[in-house]
Design an enzyme around this catalytic site. Structure first.
Site, mmCIF file in Angstrom:
data_model
loop_
_atom_site.group_PDB
_atom_site.id
_atom_site.type_symbol
_atom_site.label_atom_id
_atom_site.label_comp_id
_atom_site.label_asym_id
_atom_site.label_seq_id
_atom_site.Cartn_x
_atom_site.Cartn_y
_atom_site.Cartn_z
ATOM 1 C CD GLU A 157 8.897 8.559 -0.157
ATOM 2 O OE1 GLU A 157 7.885 9.106 -0.665
ATOM 3 O OE2 GLU A 157 8.994 8.343 1.055
ATOM 4 C CG HIS A 173 9.673 0.949 3.524
ATOM 5 N ND1 HIS A 173 10.741 1.188 4.367
ATOM 6 C CD2 HIS A 173 9.515 2.077 2.793
ATOM 7 C CE1 HIS A 173 11.222 2.395 4.146
ATOM 8 N NE2 HIS A 173 10.494 2.957 3.201
#
Length: 196
Positions: A88, A15
């Site tokens: 994550e 990202h």
């Protein structure tokens, strides 16, 4: 992990920048937005991703990954699936802290071997990314995964049949592209941490 065919190519995209990624703070489950710079970098990914077709696109459900998918224009040309397996690492007590700060207390600490107290262990994250790898290998063709730095580094290590700790040697900046593939049946890292 399944062996799968060697007709698979997996593109990884981290990202765009967030406030915490810019400052080096561990950002696991805290759902931060992209910075203006991060949004610009995500838009720039359209130049690479826009002309590429994908048989499978999977994203982390966190806003920084989904916004990157949106700004890169991927959702205009492909159905985007979302999975918690690409979230994550859960940094537990280390969420929001920098490695330097943690090492003031634990000088030999490594996420890659120690995990995080009240967070995830390397084995837990390995199990998650192995499931994603199995999906890509079963699907075949070109796959795109949009997620986060540490989980993608873990996935790359597992792709080449290595332990999670190998991810420590694979730095991955925000809004960068990586490509995993095969060479004569052997899983490979074909492109890593590349500029658009």
């Amino acid at each position: 992990m399944s062996e799968g065919g060697s007709d698979v190519e997996v593109w990884l995209v981290r990202h765009g920048e967030t406030e915490w990624s810019r400052s080096g703070r561990h950002t696991g489950v805290t759902d931060l937005p992209l910075t203006p710079h991060g949004e610009d970098a995500a838009r720039a990914l359209a130049g690479v991703l826009g002309g590429t077709s994908f048989e499978l696109v999977i994203s982390s459900p966190l806003v920084r990954a989904l916004r990157t998918v949106e700004l890169a224009g991927v959702a205009k040309t492909a159905k985007v699936e979302v999975t918690d397996d690409l979230v994550e690492w859960n940094y537990g007590d280390y969420e929001g802290r920098t490695t330097a700060d943690i090492r003031d207390e634990r000088p030999s600490w490594s996420l890659w071997t120690d995990g995080a107290p009240r967070g995830e262990t390397p084995v837990q994250v390995s199990d998650r990314v192995d499931r994603v790898i199995d999906r890509c290998r079963a699907k075949g063709g070109r796959c795109l995964l949009v997620a986060h730095g540490h989980v993608l580094r873990t996935l790359a290590a597992r792709w080449i049949d290595q332990p999670v700790a190998v991810g420590a040697h694979l730095p991955l900046d925000t809004a960068k592209v990586c490509v995993l593939g095969f060479d004569r049946g052997t899983p490979t890292l074909d492109r890593w941490n590349a500029e658009q």
